[in-house]
Design a protein around this motif. Structure first.
Motif, PDB file in Angstrom:
ATOM      1  N   ALA A  48       0.691  -1.259  -0.023  1.00  0.00           N
ATOM      2  CA  ALA A  48      -0.012  -0.082   0.054  1.00  0.00           C
ATOM      3  C   ALA A  48       0.832   1.155   0.122  1.00  0.00           C
ATOM      4  O   ALA A  48       0.446   2.166  -0.497  1.00  0.00           O
ATOM      5  CB  ALA A  48      -0.992   0.134   1.278  1.00  0.00           C
ATOM      6  N   PHE A  49       2.046   1.071   0.656  1.00  0.00           N
ATOM      7  CA  PHE A  49       2.958   2.329   0.699  1.00  0.00           C
ATOM      8  C   PHE A  49       4.337   2.271  -0.316  1.00  0.00           C
ATOM      9  O   PHE A  49       5.045   3.277  -0.424  1.00  0.00           O
ATOM     10  CB  PHE A  49       3.422   2.734   2.034  1.00  0.00           C
ATOM     11  N   LYS A  50       4.346   1.094  -1.140  1.00  0.00           N
ATOM     12  CA  LYS A  50       5.398   0.820  -1.828  1.00  0.00           C
ATOM     13  C   LYS A  50       6.708   0.964  -0.800  1.00  0.00           C
ATOM     14  O   LYS A  50       7.812   1.832  -1.525  1.00  0.00           O
ATOM     15  CB  LYS A  50       5.524   1.732  -2.951  1.00  0.00           C
ATOM     16  N   GLY A  51       6.676   0.795   0.358  1.00  0.00           N
ATOM     17  CA  GLY A  51       7.767   0.984   1.222  1.00  0.00           C
ATOM     18  C   GLY A  51       7.587   0.386   2.422  1.00  0.00           C
ATOM     19  O   GLY A  51       6.655  -0.485   2.757  1.00  0.00           O
ATOM     20  N   PRO A  52       8.622   0.608   3.362  1.00  0.00           N
ATOM     21  CA  PRO A  52       8.515  -0.148   4.879  1.00  0.00           C
ATOM     22  C   PRO A  52       7.188   0.554   5.696  1.00  0.00           C
ATOM     23  O   PRO A  52       6.573   1.630   5.188  1.00  0.00           O
ATOM     24  CB  PRO A  52       9.593   0.357   5.393  1.00  0.00           C
ATOM     25  N   LYS A 109      -9.279   7.840  12.977  1.00  0.00           N
ATOM     26  CA  LYS A 109      -9.192   7.548  11.640  1.00  0.00           C
ATOM     27  C   LYS A 109      -8.763   8.915  10.909  1.00  0.00           C
ATOM     28  O   LYS A 109      -7.793   8.711  10.141  1.00  0.00           O
ATOM     29  CB  LYS A 109     -10.744   7.333  11.107  1.00  0.00           C
ATOM     30  N   HIS A 110      -8.980   9.946  11.399  1.00  0.00           N
ATOM     31  CA  HIS A 110      -8.596  11.205  10.730  1.00  0.00           C
ATOM     32  C   HIS A 110      -7.014  11.389  11.141  1.00  0.00           C
ATOM     33  O   HIS A 110      -6.397  11.722   9.958  1.00  0.00           O
ATOM     34  CB  HIS A 110      -9.471  12.409  11.296  1.00  0.00           C
ATOM     35  N   ARG A 134      -1.001   9.582   6.454  1.00  0.00           N
ATOM     36  CA  ARG A 134      -0.933   8.754   5.179  1.00  0.00           C
ATOM     37  C   ARG A 134      -1.114   7.231   5.458  1.00  0.00           C
ATOM     38  O   ARG A 134      -0.547   6.438   4.828  1.00  0.00           O
ATOM     39  CB  ARG A 134       0.058   9.064   4.053  1.00  0.00           C
ATOM     40  N   GLY A 135      -1.624   6.706   6.662  1.00  0.00           N
ATOM     41  CA  GLY A 135      -1.773   5.390   7.023  1.00  0.00           C
ATOM     42  C   GLY A 135      -3.098   4.767   6.667  1.00  0.00           C
ATOM     43  O   GLY A 135      -3.788   5.283   5.917  1.00  0.00           O
ATOM     44  N   ARG A 136      -3.144   3.419   7.364  1.00  0.00           N
ATOM     45  CA  ARG A 136      -4.292   2.810   6.887  1.00  0.00           C
ATOM     46  C   ARG A 136      -4.935   2.230   8.397  1.00  0.00           C
ATOM     47  O   ARG A 136      -4.191   1.918   9.207  1.00  0.00           O
ATOM     48  CB  ARG A 136      -4.090   1.293   6.080  1.00  0.00           C
ATOM     49  N   VAL A 183      -3.416  -0.189  13.019  1.00  0.00           N
ATOM     50  CA  VAL A 183      -2.895   1.104  12.415  1.00  0.00           C
ATOM     51  C   VAL A 183      -1.915   0.717  11.572  1.00  0.00           C
ATOM     52  O   VAL A 183      -0.818   0.359  12.077  1.00  0.00           O
ATOM     53  CB  VAL A 183      -2.845   2.252  13.601  1.00  0.00           C
ATOM     54  N   LEU A 184      -1.643   0.839  10.302  1.00  0.00           N
ATOM     55  CA  LEU A 184      -0.561   0.930   9.482  1.00  0.00           C
ATOM     56  C   LEU A 184      -0.098   2.013   9.090  1.00  0.00           C
ATOM     57  O   LEU A 184      -0.737   2.785   8.668  1.00  0.00           O
ATOM     58  CB  LEU A 184      -1.000  -0.021   8.405  1.00  0.00           C
ATOM     59  N   LEU A 185       1.234   2.222   9.524  1.00  0.00           N
ATOM     60  CA  LEU A 185       1.938   3.840   9.223  1.00  0.00           C
ATOM     61  C   LEU A 185       3.057   3.457   8.262  1.00  0.00           C
ATOM     62  O   LEU A 185       3.918   2.498   8.472  1.00  0.00           O
ATOM     63  CB  LEU A 185       2.130   4.315  10.546  1.00  0.00           C
ATOM     64  N   PRO A 186       3.263   4.430   7.409  1.00  0.00           N
ATOM     65  CA  PRO A 186       4.331   4.266   6.594  1.00  0.00           C
ATOM     66  C   PRO A 186       5.633   4.590   7.543  1.00  0.00           C
ATOM     67  O   PRO A 186       5.666   5.618   8.444  1.00  0.00           O
ATOM     68  CB  PRO A 186       4.302   5.456   5.741  1.00  0.00           C
ATOM     69  N   ALA A 187       6.843   3.760   7.414  1.00  0.00           N
ATOM     70  CA  ALA A 187       7.594   4.097   8.348  1.00  0.00           C
ATOM     71  C   ALA A 187       9.062   4.558   7.432  1.00  0.00           C
ATOM     72  O   ALA A 187       9.175   4.709   6.017  1.00  0.00           O
ATOM     73  CB  ALA A 187       8.126   2.661   8.699  1.00  0.00           C
ATOM     74  N   TYR A 188      10.120   5.050   7.936  1.00  0.00           N
ATOM     75  CA  TYR A 188      11.226   5.534   7.141  1.00  0.00           C
ATOM     76  C   TYR A 188      11.969   4.368   6.584  1.00  0.00           C
ATOM     77  O   TYR A 188      12.152   3.074   7.126  1.00  0.00           O
ATOM     78  CB  TYR A 188      12.220   5.995   8.234  1.00  0.00           C
TER      79      TYR A 188
END
Ligand code: ADP
Length: 267
Positions: A186-190, A237-238, A244-246, A261-266
């Motif tokens: 979903a994030f094309k990344g970690p 949710k907001h 930019r997570g899910r 909660v799925l968060l884009p990581a570095y």
């Protein structure tokens, strides 16, 4: 769909053509309806405790005037109702702050392991009072860093863990699981995933898509009894959207509920 249709002559006095434009206003109508529903809901939510307060003030002036025991009891109820209004107004302010900042993605480095530990410590007294113990699970002890807003991410965790205690606490435990994915499609990344799981009655799947709507509750009475404002999941949710997570909810009745909660990581 609903359309506004406009027809205008293309040139001055001699009409050489007509420009017809279609404008889809169904989104606008929907937004207007949502705004009206929201105002009606807020008014109703504030009016209920206000009506109770006014009623008790009148009783204190009249029938309960010379009854110290009744006076104490009524003051306790009035305090609870005033606290409810206070929580509601605080939640409304949080929601509006998050919404107005939703386009700006927060970028401070947040240590998720530390965040989970400190948040669970701050909620331990509340959990113990309800006979709930926390379990934490993580794959390894390595640092999990995401770009974010630490206060807002803490708010998400607090809302989810408080709900797990409120609605699933009778099972006696709540689990918070942390994991790292080196490549999340979903994030094309970690990504870092935080899962809050309880083992209570769970939620009928028909309700799940609507739980993050403002003031949506499965059981109005139960939520109010627990002191809920009906805004906790909308705020969560907001905040996740702003990062930019899910945000995902899974549950079957009788199986407990799982909030992820799925968060884009570095990278
Ligand atoms: P509230 O203030 O009512 O708790 P929320 O937005 O936090 O508002 O949650 C919305 C509704 O979702 C709750 O009223 C409850 O019906 C349901 N809910 C939330 N968390 C859980 C959970 N862990 N288990 C079962 N139901 C839940």
């Amino acid at each position: 769909a609903t359309y506004n249709v406009r027809a205008e002559p293309v040139s001055g006095t001699t009409v050489s053509g007509v420009l017809v434009s279609f404008e889809d206003v169904s989104d606008m109508e929907r937004a207007g309806q949502m705004r009206r529903d929201f105002v009606a809901n807020v008014s109703h939510e504030l009016k209920t405790p206000l009506t109770a307060l006014l009623g008790f003030i009148e009783t204190l002036r009249g029938a309960a005037r010379d009854d110290p025991a009744a006076r104490e009891r009524f003051l306790d109820i009035m305090e609870r109702e005033a606290e409810r209004m206070n929580r509601l107004v605080s939640d409304l302010l949080s929601l509006s702050r998050v919404e107005s900042a939703e386009r700006q993605r927060p970028t401070d480095p947040v240590d998720v392991v530390e965040l989970v530990d400190s948040t669970l410590s701050s909620l331990r007294t509340l959990a113990e009072a309800k006979g709930v113990r926390f379990e934490t699970q993580r794959e390894d002890e390595s640092e999990l860093l995401v770009p974010g807003d630490v206060d807002q991410l803490r708010q998400v965790l607090i809302n989810l863990v408080e709900n797990a205690i409120k609605y699933g606490g009778e099972a006696g435990r709540v689990t918070v699981r942390l994991s790292f994915r080196s490549r999340e499609p979903a994030f094309k990344g970690p990504a870092v995933e935080i899962v809050v799981q309880d083992y209570g009655d769970g939620i009928d799947p028909v309700h799940i898509p609507r739980l993050t709507e403002r003031f949506y509750r499965v059981d109005n009475h139960r939520s109010r009894e627990m002191g809920g404002t009906g805004l906790g999941l909308a705020i969560a949710k907001h905040i996740v959207n702003r990062h930019r997570g899910r945000f995902r909810i899974d549950s079957e009745p009788g199986e407990g509920a799982r909030f992820s909660v799925l968060l884009p990581a570095y990278s």
